[in-house]
Scaffold this motif. Structure first.
Motif, PDB file in Angstrom:
ATOM      1  N   THR A  16      -3.769   1.386  -3.233  1.00 20.30           N
ATOM      2  CA  THR A  16      -4.509   1.636  -1.992  1.00 20.30           C
ATOM      3  C   THR A  16      -4.836   0.345  -1.251  1.00 20.30           C
ATOM      4  N   GLN A  17      -4.873  -0.765  -1.968  1.00 21.85           N
ATOM      5  CA  GLN A  17      -5.198  -2.040  -1.336  1.00 21.85           C
ATOM      6  C   GLN A  17      -4.607  -3.158  -2.184  1.00 21.85           C
ATOM      7  N   THR A  18      -4.001  -4.145  -1.523  1.00 14.48           N
ATOM      8  CA  THR A  18      -3.439  -5.282  -2.257  1.00 14.48           C
ATOM      9  C   THR A  18      -4.184  -6.555  -1.892  1.00 14.48           C
ATOM     10  N   GLY A  19      -4.317  -7.439  -2.858  1.00 10.43           N
ATOM     11  CA  GLY A  19      -4.946  -8.735  -2.647  1.00 10.43           C
ATOM     12  C   GLY A  19      -4.060  -9.828  -3.205  1.00 10.43           C
TER      13      GLY A  19
ATOM     14  N   LYS B  60       0.845  -1.187   0.000  1.00 19.41           N
ATOM     15  CA  LYS B  60       0.000   0.000   0.000  1.00 19.41           C
ATOM     16  C   LYS B  60       0.887   1.246   0.000  1.00 19.41           C
TER      17      LYS B  60
ATOM     18  N   GLU C 279     -10.815   4.935  -8.047  1.00 15.22           N
ATOM     19  CA  GLU C 279     -10.008   3.725  -7.875  1.00 15.22           C
ATOM     20  C   GLU C 279     -10.378   2.705  -8.932  1.00 15.22           C
TER      21      GLU C 279
ATOM     22  N   GLN D  45      -9.499  -1.443 -10.203  1.00 11.12           N
ATOM     23  CA  GLN D  45      -8.948  -2.728  -9.778  1.00 11.12           C
ATOM     24  C   GLN D  45      -8.103  -3.263 -10.925  1.00 11.12           C
TER      25      GLN D  45
ATOM     26  N   VAL E 127      -5.009  -5.656  -7.272  1.00 14.35           N
ATOM     27  CA  VAL E 127      -4.709  -4.508  -6.419  1.00 14.35           C
ATOM     28  C   VAL E 127      -5.654  -3.376  -6.798  1.00 14.35           C
ATOM     29  N   LYS E 128      -5.988  -2.543  -5.822  1.00 12.08           N
ATOM     30  CA  LYS E 128      -6.773  -1.350  -6.115  1.00 12.08           C
ATOM     31  C   LYS E 128      -5.806  -0.193  -6.244  1.00 12.08           C
TER      32      LYS E 128
END
Length: 108
Positions: free
Chosen positions: A72-75, A57, A88, A90, A79-80
């Motif tokens: 802003t966000q990882t998966g 992030k 935002e 994806q 990622v976002k």
């Protein structure tokens, strides 16, 4: 008269190294291809995997499509990415081509 005579060849002793010498150019071509094409490609893929695993992030990235933004966000596989204030998207992780130095994107 028009057709020449065909004579049988004498059976000589077979050379045991002729098979190895015949394969030498093929082996040499494979070695050259390995060092010029396959090895650099594997090295680049390994570096890209390491880049994606280290993604966190706040990192500023560029996708393969040319979109630049801040993570802003990882998966696991996505990622976002914030590309503008309040916008935002994806993104699939393999689509990330590079990580920019911190502070490169000041407008986001």
């Amino acid at each position: 008269m028009l057709i020449s005579n065909a004579y049988a060849q004498t059976a000589g002793a077979a050379d045991p190294t002729s098979g190895i010498v015949g394969l030498l150019p093929l082996v040499l071509m494979f070695v050259v291809m390995w060092f010029l094409m396959i090895r650099p490609q594997q090295k680049k893929a390994k570096e890209h995997r390491a880049l994606l695993e280290a993604l966190s992030k706040g990192d500023e990235i560029v996708t393969s499509g040319g979109i630049a933004g801040k993570v802003t966000q990882t998966g696991e596989t996505y990622v976002k990415v914030e590309i503008a204030d309040g916008v935002e998207v994806q993104v699939h992780k393999p689509a990330i081509s590079s990580v920019l130095p911190k502070g490169t994107l000041k407008s986001v």
